[in-house]
Design a protein around this motif. Structure first.
Motif, PDB file in Angstrom:
ATOM      1  N   LEU A   1     -11.352   8.562   1.058  1.00 28.78           N
ATOM      2  CA  LEU A   1     -10.674   7.699   2.013  1.00 28.78           C
ATOM      3  C   LEU A   1     -10.866   6.229   1.661  1.00 28.78           C
ATOM      4  O   LEU A   1      -9.934   5.430   1.734  1.00 28.78           O
ATOM      5  N   GLN A   2     -12.077   5.860   1.257  1.00 29.01           N
ATOM      6  CA  GLN A   2     -12.321   4.475   0.881  1.00 29.01           C
ATOM      7  C   GLN A   2     -11.546   4.097  -0.376  1.00 29.01           C
ATOM      8  O   GLN A   2     -10.997   2.990  -0.465  1.00 29.01           O
ATOM      9  N   ALA A   3     -11.468   5.008  -1.339  1.00 31.50           N
ATOM     10  CA  ALA A   3     -10.689   4.739  -2.553  1.00 31.50           C
ATOM     11  C   ALA A   3      -9.232   4.458  -2.184  1.00 31.50           C
ATOM     12  O   ALA A   3      -8.619   3.508  -2.696  1.00 31.50           O
ATOM     13  N   ALA A   4      -8.680   5.269  -1.303  1.00 31.95           N
ATOM     14  CA  ALA A   4      -7.286   5.063  -0.896  1.00 31.95           C
ATOM     15  C   ALA A   4      -7.114   3.747  -0.149  1.00 31.95           C
ATOM     16  O   ALA A   4      -6.113   3.040  -0.328  1.00 31.95           O
ATOM     17  N   ARG A   5      -8.065   3.396   0.696  1.00 34.99           N
ATOM     18  CA  ARG A   5      -7.988   2.121   1.417  1.00 34.99           C
ATOM     19  C   ARG A   5      -7.979   0.941   0.450  1.00 34.99           C
ATOM     20  O   ARG A   5      -7.279  -0.045   0.655  1.00 34.99           O
ATOM     21  N   LEU A   6      -8.790   1.035  -0.597  1.00 35.32           N
ATOM     22  CA  LEU A   6      -8.867  -0.059  -1.560  1.00 35.32           C
ATOM     23  C   LEU A   6      -7.611  -0.170  -2.415  1.00 35.32           C
ATOM     24  O   LEU A   6      -7.279  -1.242  -2.913  1.00 35.32           O
ATOM     25  N   LEU A   7      -6.902   0.948  -2.594  1.00 33.70           N
ATOM     26  CA  LEU A   7      -5.711   0.963  -3.455  1.00 33.70           C
ATOM     27  C   LEU A   7      -4.417   0.664  -2.712  1.00 33.70           C
ATOM     28  O   LEU A   7      -3.421   0.248  -3.315  1.00 33.70           O
ATOM     29  N   ARG A   8      -4.401   0.880  -1.406  1.00 30.01           N
ATOM     30  CA  ARG A   8      -3.132   0.946  -0.662  1.00 30.01           C
ATOM     31  C   ARG A   8      -2.325  -0.347  -0.705  1.00 30.01           C
ATOM     32  O   ARG A   8      -1.096  -0.308  -0.602  1.00 30.01           O
ATOM     33  N   SER A   9      -2.986  -1.508  -0.842  1.00 23.79           N
ATOM     34  CA  SER A   9      -2.235  -2.759  -0.797  1.00 23.79           C
ATOM     35  C   SER A   9      -1.486  -3.051  -2.095  1.00 23.79           C
ATOM     36  O   SER A   9      -0.540  -3.840  -2.114  1.00 23.79           O
ATOM     37  N   LYS A  10      -1.897  -2.407  -3.194  1.00 28.53           N
ATOM     38  CA  LYS A  10      -1.295  -2.689  -4.497  1.00 28.53           C
ATOM     39  C   LYS A  10      -0.453  -1.542  -5.037  1.00 28.53           C
ATOM     40  O   LYS A  10       0.489  -1.753  -5.802  1.00 28.53           O
ATOM     41  N   TYR A  11      -0.813  -0.317  -4.660  1.00 25.75           N
ATOM     42  CA  TYR A  11      -0.184   0.844  -5.292  1.00 25.75           C
ATOM     43  C   TYR A  11       0.200   1.879  -4.247  1.00 25.75           C
ATOM     44  O   TYR A  11      -0.400   1.943  -3.157  1.00 25.75           O
TER      45      TYR A  11
END
Length: 462
Positions: free
Chosen positions: A18-28
């Motif tokens: 979930l944290q990985a997705a949160r960190l990626l969501r704004s760019k990809y």
């Protein structure tokens, strides 16, 4: 119907995924695929009949776990300290002995023996580089023996060995004979020290999260919205000729450019890869079995043990419950006693009926705190070894030969496949903090790879 395409797929909706997705969501563009019908992975809440919530999975945060405290604040949650007032108990030879601090009062010879062994272990752990434990000058020797072998040589008294083993069970959910000495040393160093991992105030068991740690995952999933897909166990991953990945899961299939596997190592082995993963990766995952743990919680009208100036913390070499805590939530009237069944005991009691296991646990609670403990208002336990998409807790174990044989490649991507989860952490391996650290590292790898690929795809005018 067109095939769904995203830039990054994350497999596993535990706190790391979930944290990985949160960190990626704004760019990809990103998608999380989760096999269960809930998020949280090894974090799970149980709601009692009176509405009180308790963690039946991972629950504690403590000093040095900066990512976790930051996440808790970001998500609008709060913490409270685990109850740590009054006397602890050492239950030995049929009676409880009161003590304060981490190490119980025992006969002077055994106490000195235990103290010397603990000091020696801590000194060895401090000498390790947690980012590369296999590089230590004694790594091959330490990785060739079990922690049990080391204890037999370094604890001269049986009682000191037994108490050391209680601590090991509490930290690893395993027996000393299951662990490489090097892994035990690395684990302690990864979390600052063995004393830190065993301590409450000032240690790894210091704080709890209101609403449970699984509540954090639910808030993270809410932020991600439709990016999270439940009931979607990944069955097959195929690398396409153009380098992209196609995934087949319980609800369909999709294509991505990069993937983060945020699963316990034993669960990654369930997925069929085409082409197959490199043999070393497969062999490594096979050498990372999970510990065995059953977490047990009894709810009473109030925390009655506090009336006797007891903290609710017990260490018992005989068991079957070898460690207990006062798990009552601040601001609530109910008293919650929590105990762990670990290692061989957990494996044995996993095979009995739920009623028999309950009686064995409550018998222990009654021995520790009196007959009132035998009659809770409610009782729940969670056998993590029987959990379909977990099959063990708290984290993966490293047997002899694993760190020196494979450790240097543990976190290495396999082409477009990256690895996250607490077992791939440098700091706080086995803890939620480690899960977040590994997510940051995997995301940095993915971002760097996608930026390289974007650069190569740019059309340069002639």
């Amino acid at each position: 119907m067109s095939l769904e395409q995203v830039q990054v797929v994350v497999i596993g909706a535990g706190i790391s995924g979930l944290q990985a997705a949160r960190l990626l969501r704004s760019k990809y563009s990103v998608k999380i695929l989760e096999a269960r019908d809930r998020v949280g992975g090894r974090l799970q809440n149980h709601r009692f009949a009176n509405g009180d919530t308790v963690d039946i999975g991972g629950q504690w945060v403590g000093p040095g776990q900066h990512r976790m405290y930051r996440l808790i604040e970001e998500l609008g949650a709060t913490t409270w300290p685990l109850y740590d007032s009054g006397d602890n108990l050492l239950y030995l030879n049929g009676r409880g002995r009161r003590y304060r601090g981490t190490i119980p009062k025992i006969n002077p010879l055994a106490l000195a023996d235990l103290g010397i062994a603990m000091a020696r272990f801590e000194a060895m752990a401090r000498s390790l580089d947690p980012a590369a434990p296999w590089t230590h000058t004694k790594a091959e020797h330490w990785d060739s023996v079990t922690l049990d072998s080391w204890l037999q040589k370094n604890c001269r008294t049986r009682l000191a060995r037994e108490l050391f083993a209680v601590g090991i069970g509490a930290v690893f959910a395993a027996e000393p004979a299951e662990l490489s000495l090097l892994h035990a040393l690395f684990y302690a160093r990864s979390g600052d020290s063995l004393e830190t991992l065993l301590s409450v105030t000032g240690g790894a068991q210091q704080d709890r999260v209101h609403g449970g740690t699984a509540g954090l995952c639910e808030r993270m999933a809410q932020q991600l919205g439709e990016r999270v897909q439940l009931n979607a166990p990944v069955e097959k991953i195929e690398q396409l000729p153009d380098g992209r990945l196609r995934l087949w899961h319980g609800a369909g299939s999709l294509v991505c450019e990069r993937m983060i596997v945020a699963l316990p190592p034993n669960q990654a082995l369930r997925i069929r890869f085409e082409p197959e993963l490199p043999s070393w990766r497969d062999q490594l995952l096979q050498r990372m079995p999970a510990g065995a743990c059953i977490k047990c919680v009894a709810r009473y009208e109030k925390p009655f043990w506090r009336d006797a100036q007891l903290s609710g913390q017990v260490a018992s070499p005989t068991g079957p419950v070898r460690v207990t805590f006062d798990n009552s939530e601040a601001g609530k009237s109910s008293g919650l006693l929590m105990g762990f069944l670990e290692g061989d005991t957990a494996r044995n009691l996993s095979a009995v009926s739920a009623d028999e296991r309950r009686e064995r646990v409550l018998e222990c609670f009654a021995q520790f705190f009196g007959q009132q403990a035998r009659r809770p208002l409610e009782y729940v336990d969670k056998d993590w070894s029987s959990e379909a998409w977990t099959r063990g807790c708290y984290a993966a174990l490293m047997a002899p030969g694993t760190w020196t044989g494979y450790g240097a490649r543990l976190r290495e991507p396999n082409g477009p496949i990256h690895w996250a989860g607490t077992e791939f952490a440098v700091e706080w391996f086995g803890y939620m903090e480690g899960a977040l650290e590994s997510a940051e590292r995997a995301v940095a790898e993915v971002e760097a790879a996608l930026q390289r690929e974007e650069h190569l795809c740019e059309v340069v005018p002639v």
